[in-house]
Structure formats: structure tokens, C-alpha cells
Design an enzyme around this catalytic site. Sequence first.
Site, PDB file in Angstrom:
ATOM      1  N   LYS A  82      -5.857  23.266  80.044  1.00 33.80           N
ATOM      2  CA  LYS A  82      -6.054  23.405  81.480  1.00 33.80           C
ATOM      3  C   LYS A  82      -7.517  23.660  81.834  1.00 33.80           C
ATOM      4  O   LYS A  82      -7.920  23.459  82.981  1.00 33.80           O
ATOM      5  CB  LYS A  82      -5.174  24.516  82.043  1.00 33.80           C
ATOM      6  N   ASP A  83      -8.342  24.100  80.867  1.00 37.17           N
ATOM      7  CA  ASP A  83      -9.763  24.330  81.116  1.00 37.17           C
ATOM      8  C   ASP A  83     -10.608  23.085  80.901  1.00 37.17           C
ATOM      9  O   ASP A  83     -11.783  23.054  81.278  1.00 37.17           O
ATOM     10  CB  ASP A  83     -10.300  25.440  80.190  1.00 37.17           C
ATOM     11  N   ARG A 132      -5.215  27.686  92.968  1.00 42.06           N
ATOM     12  CA  ARG A 132      -3.861  27.128  92.924  1.00 42.06           C
ATOM     13  C   ARG A 132      -2.818  28.228  93.117  1.00 42.06           C
ATOM     14  O   ARG A 132      -1.886  28.083  93.922  1.00 42.06           O
ATOM     15  CB  ARG A 132      -3.651  26.421  91.579  1.00 42.06           C
ATOM     16  N   ARG A 133      -2.972  29.315  92.382  1.00 45.90           N
ATOM     17  CA  ARG A 133      -2.021  30.419  92.522  1.00 45.90           C
ATOM     18  C   ARG A 133      -2.138  31.066  93.899  1.00 45.90           C
ATOM     19  O   ARG A 133      -1.145  31.418  94.523  1.00 45.90           O
ATOM     20  CB  ARG A 133      -2.256  31.459  91.421  1.00 45.90           C
ATOM     21  N   ARG A 150     -10.729  38.577  87.643  1.00 49.44           N
ATOM     22  CA  ARG A 150     -11.367  37.853  86.546  1.00 49.44           C
ATOM     23  C   ARG A 150     -11.249  38.660  85.267  1.00 49.44           C
ATOM     24  O   ARG A 150     -10.921  39.826  85.275  1.00 49.44           O
ATOM     25  CB  ARG A 150     -12.851  37.623  86.859  1.00 49.44           C
ATOM     26  N   THR A 155      -8.391  42.765  79.916  1.00 45.09           N
ATOM     27  CA  THR A 155      -9.079  43.305  81.089  1.00 45.09           C
ATOM     28  C   THR A 155      -8.179  43.259  82.309  1.00 45.09           C
ATOM     29  O   THR A 155      -8.117  44.205  83.104  1.00 45.09           O
ATOM     30  CB  THR A 155     -10.374  42.517  81.361  1.00 45.09           C
ATOM     31  N   ARG A 156      -7.450  42.180  82.463  1.00 41.77           N
ATOM     32  CA  ARG A 156      -6.562  42.041  83.621  1.00 41.77           C
ATOM     33  C   ARG A 156      -5.419  43.053  83.562  1.00 41.77           C
ATOM     34  O   ARG A 156      -5.071  43.658  84.583  1.00 41.77           O
ATOM     35  CB  ARG A 156      -6.033  40.605  83.700  1.00 41.77           C
ATOM     36  N   CYS A 243     -14.692  18.834  93.081  1.00 41.45           N
ATOM     37  CA  CYS A 243     -14.560  20.142  93.721  1.00 41.45           C
ATOM     38  C   CYS A 243     -13.320  20.848  93.214  1.00 41.45           C
ATOM     39  O   CYS A 243     -12.404  20.227  92.673  1.00 41.45           O
ATOM     40  CB  CYS A 243     -14.486  20.009  95.241  1.00 41.45           C
TER      41      CYS A 243
END
Length: 318
Positions: A82-83, A132-133, A150, A155-156, A243
Site C-alpha cells: 500500500k506504500d 481515506r480513513r 502519526r 507509538t500509536r 495528489c
Amino acid sequence: MTRTLRIATRGSQLALWQANAIRDALLAADPELEVEISVVRTKGDRITDAPLSRIGDRGLFTKEVDGAVLEGGADIAVHSLKDLPTRITTGLTLVAVTAREDPRDVLIGPPGSTVALDTLPPGARVGTSSLRRRAQLLATRPDLRVEDLRGNLNTRFDRLEAGDYDAILLAAAGVIRLGMAERIAEYLEPERWLPAVGQGALAVVARADDARTAERLSTLHDVPTGCAVAAERALLRELEGGCQIPIGALAEVDGDDLRLTAFVSSLDGKRLLRHQRTGKVAEAEEIGRLAAAALREQGADAILAEIRSQEAVPPTAP
């Protein structure tokens, strides 16, 4: 003669898990192979205090890693698919796409809590770094507060547990791979919530002229997943135009048949266009292109133009 294969990867816990998964698969196929893992720090890793939409995401987590392969410092790069930009850097080629882990997004709440998207209280703070989310969340629950989040998975989770958010949105694949599946409160089903293009699959990139490495990696390629993500990436390639867009897609393969479901949304989620198209697996990329055209017929071009115009406006001074 012993052959050494060098893997370039980001240094996060999840990225290292992914690189080691490829390493283990290669060693299972050839126990005499020596595999080295080299960590590369990317722009996305260095800049953690700004939303992704502000710093651009085309190759944000892949450019420097791919550069190590192009420059000869590594033989392959391992990415979350996905990246990976839909237009791969000149001189490189996608040599393998692994079998997909669960492609869905998930909702996660604080430890010991029971949360669900439909039952979060009005005004609840939900963390995500994804447009998107954000768009799907606002389309579903416009009464919630969407706040930027982020950092790597640990971390999240730390910020959630510190009380910065009432819930966070993540990809199921990463949570599962790092052994945290018990923290998942709700899986968001594709019937109402679509994942990112390629979500759940790993991508292996090599130099385009390195036929030996491409042949070695071919045993890791999962054909059904490769066909599914080919349709998704073709759709994204047709629509993105350089974009960042609130866009999601999921292709599912059933024998010789492929079904692609996709959406495009305005940033605020108020205009969300959805389309589903079926066809034969052999026509995967054409299905993606036709789905993009169908979304344009519904009005996607107006949404894309609006997003591009917002990108063109310089940020205001603090």
C-alpha cells in the site's frame, strides 16, 4: 558457491517483521543462501510532526529504500504494497507480491474497553493519519472528531493508552503481524468500509536488469493476490494524478473471476462515490481502468479537481 542477497527495508518494528518474513521464505527455499538486512531511514520516518497530506505521500516511505537497490547497496527492497507508488521508479521492477494478510481496517480502543464504530459517543476522538480513513469515518459518523495520528504501531498504541484518543484506526495486517490481534475491537467490513489499495500484501522490488534475483523471488509471488492488487493499482493509477486522494479499493479473486469494489470521496466525506465491477482475472488491470472511468462518470473528476485546488493553496503562516 554461497550467494548473498541483501534486503533493504525501513527500520520500524513492522517493516523489520516484513523483511524477516521475506528472508525466512527465501531461506526455506534455499538454506545455503545468505541474507542480509539493511535498514534505510526514509522521509516518512524523519518527519513525524506533520500530517501525511501536508508533506506528500508519493514514495514517502519507499523512495530511499528503493534508492539503496538502484545504487547497488541492496538487491531487493521489501515494502507494504500500500506504500508503493503505482508508477515504480525507473530501473526497478516489482518481482513478487506475497499472499495477502487480512486486508481490512480495524478499530482499536483503550485497553479493557469495548468500542465499536456505531456506538462511539458523539464527539469521540478517533486517530488516523489517512485521508481515506478520515473520509469514510466522516461519511459514516460526521459527529466524531477525527484527529491526526502519526508514528509506528507502538507509538500509536502508546498515544491511545495515554488518553490522546478514544479510539484509533489501523490496518488489521500490521496489528496481526506484530501479535496484537487481541487488541482489535472491531473489524471494518468491506461492504461499508474499504481498505487502501494493496493493503495486507507485501511487495518485493528489484533492479529491472537483475534476472537472477527476479527468478529467485518468483517462488514468493502469490498469483491470486498479484491479480487482485493489479486491478486495485490500475484504478489508483488512473485516478490519483499525483495528489493524495481519499480512495479505497478491494479486489477479490474467485477462481477465474475477479470483483473490484472501490470508492472516491471528498475530503470531508460528504460526497462519497462507490462502484463495483466484475470480470475475468486475466483482465485485472482493465477492470481497474474501467472502474476508474465509471467513478469519473459519477462525478469523481469534480472531487479530484477540488482536492487538487486545495493542495495548490499555500499553507497559512502559523
